[in-house]
Design a protein around this motif. Sequence first.
Motif, short mmCIF file in Angstrom:
data_model
loop_
_atom_site.label_atom_id
_atom_site.label_comp_id
_atom_site.label_asym_id
_atom_site.label_seq_id
_atom_site.Cartn_x
_atom_site.Cartn_y
_atom_site.Cartn_z
N LYS A 5 0.85 -1.19 0.00
CA LYS A 5 0.00 0.00 0.00
C LYS A 5 0.88 1.23 0.00
O LYS A 5 1.74 1.36 0.89
CB LYS A 5 -0.90 0.01 1.24
CG LYS A 5 -1.90 -1.13 1.23
CD LYS A 5 -2.77 -1.15 2.45
CE LYS A 5 -3.83 -2.22 2.30
NZ LYS A 5 -4.72 -2.31 3.48
N VAL A 6 0.68 2.10 -0.96
CA VAL A 6 1.52 3.30 -1.08
C VAL A 6 0.65 4.54 -0.89
O VAL A 6 -0.44 4.62 -1.46
CB VAL A 6 2.19 3.36 -2.48
CG1 VAL A 6 3.08 4.58 -2.59
CG2 VAL A 6 2.99 2.10 -2.75
N TYR A 7 1.11 5.47 -0.06
CA TYR A 7 0.39 6.72 0.19
C TYR A 7 1.26 7.86 -0.30
O TYR A 7 2.41 7.98 0.13
CB TYR A 7 0.14 6.90 1.68
CG TYR A 7 -0.43 5.67 2.32
CD1 TYR A 7 -1.77 5.34 2.15
CD2 TYR A 7 0.37 4.81 3.05
CE1 TYR A 7 -2.30 4.19 2.70
CE2 TYR A 7 -0.15 3.65 3.61
CZ TYR A 7 -1.48 3.35 3.43
OH TYR A 7 -1.99 2.20 3.98
N ILE A 8 0.72 8.69 -1.18
CA ILE A 8 1.50 9.78 -1.75
C ILE A 8 0.81 11.10 -1.44
O ILE A 8 -0.40 11.22 -1.63
CB ILE A 8 1.62 9.61 -3.27
CG1 ILE A 8 2.30 8.28 -3.58
CG2 ILE A 8 2.39 10.76 -3.90
CD1 ILE A 8 2.30 7.93 -5.04
N THR A 60 9.69 -1.42 -4.46
CA THR A 60 8.65 -0.41 -4.28
C THR A 60 9.27 0.99 -4.29
O THR A 60 8.74 1.91 -4.93
CB THR A 60 7.89 -0.65 -2.97
OG1 THR A 60 7.39 -1.99 -2.98
CG2 THR A 60 6.74 0.31 -2.82
N ILE A 61 10.40 1.16 -3.61
CA ILE A 61 11.06 2.48 -3.59
C ILE A 61 11.46 2.89 -5.00
O ILE A 61 11.22 4.03 -5.43
CB ILE A 61 12.28 2.44 -2.65
CG1 ILE A 61 11.82 2.26 -1.21
CG2 ILE A 61 13.12 3.71 -2.78
CD1 ILE A 61 12.93 2.10 -0.19
N LYS A 79 3.67 0.50 2.94
CA LYS A 79 3.50 -0.55 3.93
C LYS A 79 3.39 -1.84 3.15
O LYS A 79 2.66 -1.91 2.15
CB LYS A 79 2.17 -0.24 4.60
CG LYS A 79 1.91 -0.81 5.90
CD LYS A 79 0.87 -0.12 6.73
CE LYS A 79 -0.56 -0.36 6.30
NZ LYS A 79 -1.48 0.48 7.07
N ILE A 80 4.13 -2.86 3.54
CA ILE A 80 4.03 -4.15 2.85
C ILE A 80 3.41 -5.15 3.81
O ILE A 80 3.88 -5.29 4.94
CB ILE A 80 5.43 -4.63 2.40
CG1 ILE A 80 6.02 -3.59 1.44
CG2 ILE A 80 5.36 -5.99 1.73
CD1 ILE A 80 7.42 -3.90 0.98
N GLU A 81 2.34 -5.79 3.38
CA GLU A 81 1.61 -6.68 4.30
C GLU A 81 1.79 -8.14 3.91
O GLU A 81 1.73 -8.48 2.75
CB GLU A 81 0.12 -6.33 4.27
CG GLU A 81 -0.16 -5.07 5.07
CD GLU A 81 -1.56 -4.53 4.81
OE1 GLU A 81 -2.33 -5.15 4.07
OE2 GLU A 81 -1.86 -3.44 5.35
#
Lengths: 81, 81
Positions: A5-8, A60-61, A79-81
């Motif tokens: 999940k990525v929050y920008i 992801t980065i 966040k990686i779940e």
Amino acid sequence: MAKVKVYIKNKKGVLDPQGKTVESALHSLNYKNVENMRIGKYMEFELPDKLTKEKAKEQTIEMCNKLLANPVIEEYTFKIE
Amino acid sequence: MAKVKVYIKNKKGVLDPQGKTVESALHSLNYKNVENMRIGKYMEFELPDKLTKEKAKEQTIEMCNKLLANPVIEEYTFKIE
């Protein structure tokens, strides 16, 4: 599959006209106590389980810097779940 | 001030063309292991501390249903910190 999940959002100090507009709209709907509205993007995707957590983080980065976010004006967390 | 974070995404079954496009772009950048990309909105704002947690929750749900999200095609979750 591992879910990422990525929050920008815009960096502090970068104007957020969309947020300002929604904030005014809320005020005119009588939710006058809402402050500092900021609007950003939320993305979720899946990566194969066979990637280690380290590799998934690295990838992801890289993807955020290359395509998903604009590092000049935006900041991201994930966040990686 | 209490910080509220709202995450909005399309409901399951609703097409997400933006997500599909970004997924293809990632594939063509050679991140071929990315799947099920969905893109939504992320909002954060502040509510006064004097609101109880219950009231803050109630107000956020009301605001989401009235303005922030489109409950016909979108689903939202939020977190009050």
